[in-house]
Design a protein around this motif. Structure first.
Motif, mmCIF file in Angstrom:
data_model
loop_
_atom_site.group_PDB
_atom_site.id
_atom_site.type_symbol
_atom_site.label_atom_id
_atom_site.label_comp_id
_atom_site.label_asym_id
_atom_site.label_seq_id
_atom_site.Cartn_x
_atom_site.Cartn_y
_atom_site.Cartn_z
ATOM 1 N N ILE A 92 0.852 -1.187 0.000
ATOM 2 C CA ILE A 92 0.000 0.000 0.000
ATOM 3 C C ILE A 92 0.887 1.236 0.000
ATOM 4 N N GLU A 93 0.673 2.098 -0.988
ATOM 5 C CA GLU A 93 1.456 3.328 -1.096
ATOM 6 C C GLU A 93 0.520 4.519 -1.263
ATOM 7 N N ASP A 94 0.714 5.537 -0.421
ATOM 8 C CA ASP A 94 -0.134 6.734 -0.440
ATOM 9 C C ASP A 94 -1.605 6.380 -0.306
ATOM 10 N N GLY A 95 -1.886 5.383 0.542
ATOM 11 C CA GLY A 95 -3.271 5.018 0.816
ATOM 12 C C GLY A 95 -3.936 4.175 -0.249
ATOM 13 N N LYS A 96 -3.187 3.729 -1.266
ATOM 14 C CA LYS A 96 -3.768 2.924 -2.328
ATOM 15 C C LYS A 96 -2.993 1.621 -2.492
ATOM 16 N N ILE A 97 -3.727 0.544 -2.839
ATOM 17 C CA ILE A 97 -3.090 -0.753 -3.056
ATOM 18 C C ILE A 97 -2.317 -0.707 -4.374
ATOM 19 N N VAL A 98 -1.011 -0.933 -4.299
ATOM 20 C CA VAL A 98 -0.156 -0.919 -5.482
ATOM 21 C C VAL A 98 -0.126 -2.298 -6.133
ATOM 22 N N LYS A 99 0.065 -3.344 -5.314
ATOM 23 C CA LYS A 99 0.084 -4.700 -5.860
ATOM 24 C C LYS A 99 -0.176 -5.721 -4.765
ATOM 25 N N VAL A 100 -0.642 -6.876 -5.195
ATOM 26 C CA VAL A 100 -0.874 -8.016 -4.303
ATOM 27 C C VAL A 100 0.066 -9.131 -4.743
ATOM 28 N N GLU A 101 0.900 -9.636 -3.830
ATOM 29 C CA GLU A 101 1.914 -10.627 -4.173
ATOM 30 C C GLU A 101 1.577 -11.989 -3.583
ATOM 31 N N GLU A 102 1.851 -13.030 -4.350
ATOM 32 C CA GLU A 102 1.602 -14.393 -3.874
ATOM 33 C C GLU A 102 2.656 -14.835 -2.863
ATOM 34 N N ARG A 103 3.785 -14.156 -2.883
ATOM 35 C CA ARG A 103 4.829 -14.433 -1.904
ATOM 36 C C ARG A 103 5.187 -13.117 -1.224
ATOM 37 N N ALA A 104 5.142 -13.118 0.092
ATOM 38 C CA ALA A 104 5.379 -11.887 0.847
ATOM 39 C C ALA A 104 6.834 -11.442 0.715
#
Length: 298
Positions: A56-68
């Motif tokens: 999450i960057e600047d209050g918005k979801i940038v990406k969702v990753e399958e591996r943390a």
């Protein structure tokens, strides 16, 4: 049974805590946050990610990753024992309004209503027949009538509802313009996400449905006539201004005496039509800037 009940309560508590904490993260507009979770349900064809991460960057979801893989400069929030799901959106609601607000009086009553009310009570006691519903107009905005810290908004984020379309509670034919609210916002500016998001019309009520259809058709025809009056005014104004410029460019010295033909051809400055906010709201629908939202019982 007790064990199952206790586990359900624990799961509900974890879910509520996750949503509230997640809402707080989104409020941190100036930070880079990385969230890890046991399971992440995405809106991408029902995909489920196990032990993944969300950046999450600047209050918005940038990406969702399958591996943390959290970045070094991100604040990491560990929800490894919880499940994250996309927030829900209430597509149409009367949130922020209360029982006393339904068919709220948005205009002062007509001068005839007070005497009639008094006469009725004089002859029939305090009980009074239902007066006509107040007139709600297309230009009325729901965002002008609700408070972003109203208690009705407080618990919804814990139930997974993070946004809602809020409309004026009325059965009038023209129901005003709703807006989209970000629930749990700390400020009025953060509360209103989009305004307006439509124009509401209602076929719910005691009146004949076909009568309402005729009245609705007239609303749109009147707006079209209103547009034509403004188009004619702009055309006439342009023609008038061009004539004035031609007269100013005529020869130097004292202006010549104009003959009767020139006087007859002289244009008068057109009068500007009166602005009508109701027609302006309907034109937004006709121009496809906002949708028409029609409530119906059948």
């Amino acid at each position: 049974m007790k064990r199952n009940k206790a586990s359900k309560l624990k799961a509900a508590a974890i879910s509520a805590g996750v949503v509230l904490a997640f809402s707080a993260l989104f409020a941190r507009q100036d930070s880079l946050v990385y969230v890890t979770a046991q399971k992440i349900y995405t809106s991408d064809s029902g995909r489920v990610i196990t032990n993944g991460g969300i950046l999450i960057e600047d209050g918005k979801i940038v990406k969702v990753e399958e591996r943390a893989r959290p970045p070094k400069n991100a604040a990491v929030v560990d929800f490894s024992d919880a499940i994250l799901v996309p927030g829900l959106i209430d597509a149409f609601s009367f949130l922020g309004f209360h029982r006393e607000d339904f068919d709220v009086k948005t205009e002062p009553p007509g001068p005839w209503r007070a005497p009639l009310s008094g006469i009725y009570r004089l002859y029939f006691g305090q009980a009074e027949t239902r007066m006509p519903s107040p007139r709600i107009e297309a230009r009325f905005k729901a965002s002008d009538a609700v408070f972003h810290r109203d208690p009705s908004f407080e618990n919804l984020p814990a139930e997974g509802i993070i946004m809602a379309a809020v409309a004026i509670p009325t059965d009038n034919l023209a129901g005003g313009m709703p807006f989209v609210a970000r629930l749990g916002a700390d400020s009025a500016s953060g509360f209103v996400m989009a305004d307006p998001v439509g124009a509401v019309f209602s076929f719910i009520g005691d009146e004949n449905v076909m009568n309402r259809f005729g009245d609705l058709k007239k609303i749109f025809l009147d707006a079209q006539d209103y547009r034509k009056s403004w188009e004619k005014y702009r055309k006439d104004l342009k023609k008038y201004q061009e004539q004035k410029r031609k007269e100013e460019r005529k020869g130097e010295g004292e202006p010549k005496e104009r003959n009767e033909k020139e006087k007859a051809e002289e244009l008068k400055e057109p009068r500007e039509p009166r602005k009508n906010e109701n027609h302006e709201a309907i034109l937004q629908v006709l121009d496809r800037k906002i949708p028409a939202m029609v409530r119906a019982s059948r």
